[in-house]
Design a protein around this motif. Structure first.
Motif, PDB file in Angstrom:
ATOM      1  N   GLU A 101      -5.814  28.235 -44.311  1.00 33.35           N
ATOM      2  CA  GLU A 101      -5.102  27.007 -44.637  1.00 33.35           C
ATOM      3  C   GLU A 101      -4.071  27.242 -45.741  1.00 33.35           C
ATOM      4  O   GLU A 101      -2.961  26.706 -45.698  1.00 33.35           O
ATOM      5  N   SER A 158      -7.230  28.482 -38.822  1.00 33.65           N
ATOM      6  CA  SER A 158      -7.602  27.291 -39.588  1.00 33.65           C
ATOM      7  C   SER A 158      -8.168  26.186 -38.699  1.00 33.65           C
ATOM      8  O   SER A 158      -8.912  25.323 -39.180  1.00 33.65           O
ATOM      9  N   ARG A 159      -7.844  26.225 -37.397  1.00 31.28           N
ATOM     10  CA  ARG A 159      -8.346  25.208 -36.479  1.00 31.28           C
ATOM     11  C   ARG A 159      -8.888  25.862 -35.209  1.00 31.28           C
ATOM     12  O   ARG A 159      -8.335  25.718 -34.109  1.00 31.28           O
ATOM     13  N   ARG A 202       2.165  18.943 -42.530  1.00 33.43           N
ATOM     14  CA  ARG A 202       0.707  18.931 -42.695  1.00 33.43           C
ATOM     15  C   ARG A 202       0.072  17.899 -41.772  1.00 33.43           C
ATOM     16  O   ARG A 202      -0.962  18.164 -41.148  1.00 33.43           O
ATOM     17  N   THR A 205       0.119  19.453 -38.232  1.00 29.91           N
ATOM     18  CA  THR A 205      -0.782  20.588 -37.993  1.00 29.91           C
ATOM     19  C   THR A 205      -2.256  20.199 -38.115  1.00 29.91           C
ATOM     20  O   THR A 205      -3.120  20.900 -37.597  1.00 29.91           O
ATOM     21  N   GLU A 206      -2.536  19.082 -38.777  1.00 26.74           N
ATOM     22  CA  GLU A 206      -3.933  18.647 -38.933  1.00 26.74           C
ATOM     23  C   GLU A 206      -4.327  17.540 -37.959  1.00 26.74           C
ATOM     24  O   GLU A 206      -5.478  17.103 -37.953  1.00 26.74           O
TER      25      GLU A 206
END
Length: 414
Positions: A101, A158-159, A202, A205-206
């Motif tokens: 992250e 990160s995901r 952000r 991407t989240e």
């Protein structure tokens, strides 16, 4: 004033003139920057070496001392911008062991900084790269693939719960947000601009994406135009050709053949020039977006609901005219000046109406920040279709609508 004084004055003036004309040490960099800005604003084919020389107040002969041709200028700046994006995703040694992250946030910040620094010239990279020669375009593609791969790899780390293709969708959406600032001139100071782009990236991407659509159910049926409707056929066939080849590489004769007309002279029964065809197609699309605003507001109970309706209508219209959406961004500089001014004014007013609605939902935004996010959301539609494929089920209408909401609201619509 006696003769001696007049001679001294002439010598002082001549000395001053020579000082002004002294070649600056960074002349080559000045030329590159001026040419990139010109190519981004007016298109590669719409700029001559004389135009660039005029911008710098130098002679074309002086320009040729630095660059042998317009293409050499174009190539150097396009590949420089590609190299900057490639450099931005190289992590410094101390960060390479940090959490994914943190590494992702670092390279997105680096890409944002590079985009802001090169904002006035980056439109060249976004919309004019098709005019690079094949070998040079492959170099650029390799640079951009490196950039994209770095973002996708960190998203995957990160995901890990996402499927692989969804990493590509979110990476492309974040890159679209960052690159969109080269498509307009909305002025926001560097620090709040950086923070705004960082927050939008952000949020993208989240975010949680809706399930991917199916190409057969997501496609929009477009009615076949009867062959007798030559006016409509001309518009449609011309836009298809402009998208496929680029406006400068399409002749009136090409358009006539594609529309089934016997000769290029038949085109002039409907339009005065190739530029007027382009202007007519753009005007129709701009009027469609404009006409939707009043009814959406009148039929909605809140500003968020009205803006959500406008997003849905915009995406539906854009999916129905994929080629036109791209051609608008890439070729508007080729529209005749008077018509281009009208189109720009319509677009500006449309963006302002969307921005007013957004400011009502997010009062913390300034008017300029709201306009900037609207531009980013609109650019997303063409970028995803262009980069990931117009019929990619991972970029279904529902997903594009969702991502536009994320960019504008920072969350899904309620």
């Amino acid at each position: 004033m006696d003769a001696r004084d007049r001679r001294s004055a002439r010598e002082a003036t001549a000395g001053s003139s020579r000082a002004v004309r002294r070649r600056p040490r960074d002349r080559r960099a000045q030329i590159a920057a001026a040419s990139a800005e010109a190519f981004g604003s007016f298109g590669y084919h719409g700029v001559s070496m004389d135009d660039i020389a005029s911008r710098l107040d130098i002679s074309s002969t002086a320009l040729y001392r630095h660059y042998p041709s317009k293409y050499a200028l174009f190539r150097e700046e396009a590949l420089r911008l590609g190299a900057l994006s490639e450099e931005a995703v190289r992590l410094p040694e101390p960060l390479r062991e940090r959490p994914a992250e943190e590494r992702l946030a670092h390279i997105l910040d680096a890409l944002i900084a590079a985009s802001i620094t090169n904002r006035r010239s980056a439109a060249l990279l976004r919309w004019q790269n098709r005019y690079l020669e094949d070998a040079d375009r492959q170099i650029l593609i390799d640079q951009l693939v490196t950039t994209d791969a770095a973002v996708r790899a960190l998203l995957a780390q990160s995901r890990p719960e996402l499927e692989g293709p969804d990493h590509s969708v979110l990476a492309a959406a974040a890159m679209s947000v960052i690159g969109s600032i080269s498509d307009h001139h909305v002025s926001v100071p560097v620090r709040p601009l950086t923070n705004l782009l960082r927050a939008a990236c952000r949020a993208v991407t989240e975010c949680e994406l809706p399930p991917p659509g199916r190409a057969d159910t997501e496609s929009i049926g477009v009615s076949e135009i009867p062959l007798t409707f030559k006016h409509e056929l001309l518009l449609e066939r011309a836009v298809e050709l402009f998208h496929e080849r680029g406006y400068p590489n399409v002749s009136v004769e090409d358009i006539a053949n594609a529309a089934g007309l016997p000769a290029s002279s038949a085109v002039y029964r409907f339009y005065r020039s190739k530029g007027d065809i382009l202007a007519a197609a753009f005007r129709r699309a701009a009027d469609r977006v404009s006409a939707a605003i009043g009814p959406a507001i009148a039929a909605s109970d809140s500003q968020e609901q009205a803006l959500t309706t406008l997003i849905e209508l915009y995406v539906t219209g854009s999916f129905a005219e994929r080629d036109l959406t791209f051609v608008y961004y890439a070729e508007i500089s080729n529209v005749p000046t008077e018509a281009r001014t009208v189109l720009r004014n319509i677009q500006r007013l449309n963006v302002e109406e969307w921005a007013k609605l957004l400011a009502g939902v997010r009062p913390e935004l300034t008017a300029a920040e709201a306009r900037l996010l609207v531009h980013a959301a609109l650019a997303l539609v063409v970028d995803l279709g262009q980069w990931l494929g117009p019929d990619n089920p991972r970029c279904s209408r529902q997903r594009v609508i969702h991502l536009m909401q994320i960019i504008l609201f920072g969350r899904p619509a309620r």
